[in-house]
Structure formats: structure tokens, C-alpha cells
Design a protein around this motif. Structure first.
Motif, PDB file in Angstrom:
ATOM      1  N   GLN A   1       0.932  -1.246  -0.064  1.00 14.20           N
ATOM      2  CA  GLN A   1      -0.030  -0.098   0.004  1.00 14.20           C
ATOM      3  C   GLN A   1       0.941   1.149  -0.084  1.00 14.20           C
ATOM      4  O   GLN A   1       2.037   1.277   0.302  1.00 14.20           O
TER       5      GLN A   1
ATOM      6  N   ASN B   1      -5.711   4.113   0.895  1.00 16.26           N
ATOM      7  CA  ASN B   1      -6.913   3.983   1.597  1.00 16.26           C
ATOM      8  C   ASN B   1      -7.978   4.948   1.352  1.00 16.26           C
ATOM      9  O   ASN B   1      -7.572   5.894   0.485  1.00 16.26           O
ATOM     10  N   THR B   2      -9.050   4.657   1.679  1.00 18.45           N
ATOM     11  CA  THR B   2     -10.307   5.569   1.157  1.00 18.45           C
ATOM     12  C   THR B   2     -10.104   6.987   1.525  1.00 18.45           C
ATOM     13  O   THR B   2     -10.266   7.785   0.530  1.00 18.45           O
ATOM     14  N   LYS B   3      -9.800   7.447   2.622  1.00 19.23           N
ATOM     15  CA  LYS B   3      -9.683   8.421   3.069  1.00 19.23           C
ATOM     16  C   LYS B   3      -8.508   9.492   2.092  1.00 19.23           C
ATOM     17  O   LYS B   3      -8.626  10.354   1.722  1.00 19.23           O
ATOM     18  N   ASP B   4      -7.220   8.922   2.161  1.00 18.89           N
ATOM     19  CA  ASP B   4      -6.282   9.592   1.382  1.00 18.89           C
ATOM     20  C   ASP B   4      -6.342   9.416  -0.270  1.00 18.89           C
ATOM     21  O   ASP B   4      -6.078  10.580  -0.758  1.00 18.89           O
TER      22      ASP B   4
ATOM     23  N   GLN C   1       0.984   5.270   1.679  1.00 16.02           N
ATOM     24  CA  GLN C   1       0.506   6.163   2.541  1.00 16.02           C
ATOM     25  C   GLN C   1       0.977   7.584   2.362  1.00 16.02           C
ATOM     26  O   GLN C   1       1.836   7.612   1.533  1.00 16.02           O
TER      27      GLN C   1
ATOM     28  N   GLN D   1      -3.933   1.885  -4.443  1.00 17.65           N
ATOM     29  CA  GLN D   1      -3.074   1.353  -3.575  1.00 17.65           C
ATOM     30  C   GLN D   1      -3.253   2.144  -2.083  1.00 17.65           C
ATOM     31  O   GLN D   1      -2.275   2.205  -1.568  1.00 17.65           O
TER      32      GLN D   1
END
Length: 367
Positions: free
Chosen positions: A65, A146-149, A67, A144
């Protein structure tokens, strides 16, 4: 029993209104920051910044993933000072959201130059080394995150791109000035206000009630199929745009249609993807189109794409087509590649979700 039910209902109402109140206060706080430059500048003191370089966000790899690291105002000022930049550059940032605790979130591109900036763009390699990350093309990384980012970064990229492309007034030719939040630009000479805009695009899954239709162009790579999609013309309603696109692209007449969902899509420019299901008469089995027709079921989670949502919803009711309306073959699983979303040219099948044969997710096999 009635007393217990009454207490339970009151508790449910309490939590519902508390949730509603949180949303309302958060929304009104963001509105205040957009309208009040002083309030927005104050919010930057305790806010967090996402960094970009030439519209590519700074990301850090964590396993499989990505970040998106955030930086405080003090960290950003220290970074700019280290590279000989004026901290006034922070005023080029745009507001992209806030937390429930009213921590404001901003995005700043260090590789783009505004018309009012006195600083040159910062060099990408040196920045990546200093920040221990890489400026990665968002389109390649979005699945790759997360939904928020993913939501914040696509919003940020769309806003940053809009400001980069609208630095001058279309009437006077003079440089426009953004407000602190980046929610608008104003021409100082004639006071015309420009607001960020999105282009409405209809994306439609056509069905005859038992089967549904996807299409491809000869220019598509092997294994790529698409729902029908295109921009709304000026003066059209949503319903008119769907009927026109289906008639233009495959020569079918829509009998009825139903709105399903919508999604902001930032690639390559901001579009509002409006997903619909359209039904044609069961007797309309002859498709008039130069494109080959085929089938594929992209089974990515619907949160990522309204195109996926359309097809997944149809899994319960329809079968796919191959060279027109014919039964579909079985779904199989493939591993090892990427999911593709092509929305660069919404006309002629170019704005909907498609999956290659080597997709990481479930797809139909095209023999």
C-alpha cells in the motif's frame, strides 16, 4: 416493554442527531474557512499539509500500500527555508477538508509556479530524498491508497490542476488571485470571480432486461471493455445525454433509465461521473457500431468507481454480451497486473472502467 422501546428510540435519535450535528458543524467550519481568509490562515497554524510536485502526490510505500504523509506548518516552513524558498509559497496551498476535530487539511504543489509566485519550482529528486518518499503519479497509485487518502488526494490534485490552468482572467487577460482556501479566483481589474468546475459525464450500462452490454474500440488494448459514456452537451438534461450517447454509440433507443450513483473523477481533468442503468427493448438485439462488443465483470469494490458499481449491481439481474446480446461465459480469477480506468476521452467508450485479462481482481476471461 413500551418503556424499553421508548428509551431505545430516544437513544437512537440522540446518536443520529449527534452524528448530524458533527457533520453540520464540520461543513459550516469548512465554509467559514473558504469565505474568510484570516480564519483560513489561522487554521493553517494547526493544520496539516499534503505535498505534491507537478500534480504528483508525495507517497511512502508501506508493504503493498501507499501512505500519504502529512506535514505541519512548522515542518513545511523548515523545509522551504532549507531549500531557499520564501514561506510565502504556502499561500499557494488549497484547502481540501478537515477532521471532525476541525484540523484543517491543505495541499501544496512544490513543482508548479503560480503567476504571483517569486520562487522557482523545487527539484523533485532533492525533495524526495529529504522527505523520504516519492512523488508518484496519482492515477497509478490511487488503488493502493486507503479510502480517506484517495479521496483527499484526488480532490487536491483536481483543485491544484484547476488553479494552475486558470491563472489569468479570460476577459481582461490579467493575472487572477486565489483566495486563501483556493475555493475561487478573482480578477483584480474587473472583479470577476472564477470557481472550480467539473464537467458532467454520463456513464451507462445498457441492458435488455436479461443481458447487458459493454463495448470496445479497435484502439483498445486486448481484453479492455467499457460501458458507454460521454460528456453532457450544453442544454441537455441527464436523461437526454444518456439517450443520445446510447443512440450515437451503438444505435439503440433507450426505453427507460435509472440513476444509480455519482463520483468525482479527476483524470485527466475534473469530471462528475453520473452512473445510470438504461434499458432497451428486448427485441433490439442488433447493435449498430464499428466497435467490437464484448463482456467483462470488473469486481473491484464499488467505493473506487461508479463504473464498477454499475456492473456489480447488474450481476444480480443480468448477463453480459459478446458481439451483441448473447449469453455470457463463466467468470474466472486472474492475478498479477493492474486495474485500468480510462476516462481521458469520454466519447467513444473511453470513460468507463475496464479490466485487463491479467487483472489482480476477478474478471471475465476473453477467449
Amino acid at each position: 416493554m413500551s418503556l424499553y422501546c421508548g428509551i431505545a428510540c430516544r437513544r437512537k435519535s440522540f446518536w443520529y442527531f449527534r452524528l448530524l450535528s458533527t457533520y453540520v458543524t464540520k461543513t459550516r467550519y469548512l465554509f467559514e474557512l473558504k469565505e474568510d481568509d484570516d480564519a483560513c490562515k489561522k487554521a493553517q497554524q494547526t493544520g496539516a499539509f499534503y505535498l505534491f510536485h507537478s500534480l504528483a502526490p508525495l507517497l511512502q510505500k508501506s508493504g503493498h500500500q501507499y501512505q500519504a504523509p502529512r506535514h505541519s506548518l512548522l515542518e513545511l516552513e523548515s523545509l522551504l527555508a532549507k531549500f531557499g524558498q520564501d514561506i510565502q509559497r504556502i499561500e499557494d496551498s488549497v484547502l481540501i477538508g478537515c477532521s471532525e476535530q476541525h484540523e484543517a487539511w491543505f495541499a501544496l504543489d512544490l513543482g508548479l509556479n503560480s503567476s504571483s509566485s517569486i520562487n522557482a519550482s523545487l527539484q523533485k529528486p532533492e525533495m524526495e530524498t529529504e522527505l523520504k518518499g516519492s512523488f508518484t503519479e496519482l492515477r497509478k497509485a490511487v488503488f493502493q491508497l486507503n479510502t480517506k487518502d484517495a479521496s483527499l488526494l484526488t480532490t487536491a490534485q483536481a483543485l491544484l490542476r484547476w488553479h494552475d490552468a486558470h491563472q489569468f482572467c479570460s476577459r481582461s487577460g490579467q493575472p487572477t488571485k486565489k483566495n486563501m482556501a483556493g475555493s475561487k479566483r478573482v480578477c483584480p481589474s474587473n472583479k470577476i470571480i472564477y470557481y472550480p468546475q467539473m464537467a458532467p459525464v454520463v456513464i451507462t450500462l445498457v441492458s435488455d432486461g436479461t443481458q447487458c452490454l459493454l463495448a470496445r474500440q479497435s484502439s483498445f488494448p486486448k481484453g479492455m471493455y467499457s460501458a458507454l459514456a460521454g460528456f453532457c452537451d450544453i442544454g441537455e438534461s441527464l436523461e437526454e445525454a444518456v439517450r443520445r450517447e446510447v443512440a450515437e454509440e451503438v444505435g439503440l433507443e433507450v426505453e427507460r433509465l435509472q440513476y444509480s450513483a455519482s463520483q468525482h473523477w479527476p483524470f485527466p481533468n475534473s469530471s462528475l461521473m453520473i452512473a445510470c442503468h438504461a434499458t432497451v427493448h428486448p427485441g433490439q438485439t442488433e447493435v449498430s457500431s464499428d466497435a467490437s462488443l464484448g463482456y467483462v465483470f470488473p469486481l473491484l469494490h464499488p467505493q473506487w468507481s461508479v463504473g464498477t458499481f454499475l456492473v456489480q449491481h447488474c450481476l444480480h439481474y443480468t448477463k453480459m454480451c459478446n458481439m451483441g446480446f448473447v449469453p455470457f461465459r463463466s467468470l474466472q480469477s486472474y492475478k498479477g497486473s493492474n486495474l485500468h480506468e480510462n476516462s481521458e476521452h469520454p466519447h467513444n467508450y473511453h470513460s468507463s472502467l475496464y479490466v485487463s485479462q491479467s487483472c489482480d481482481y476477478f474478471s471475465a476471461v476473453l477467449n
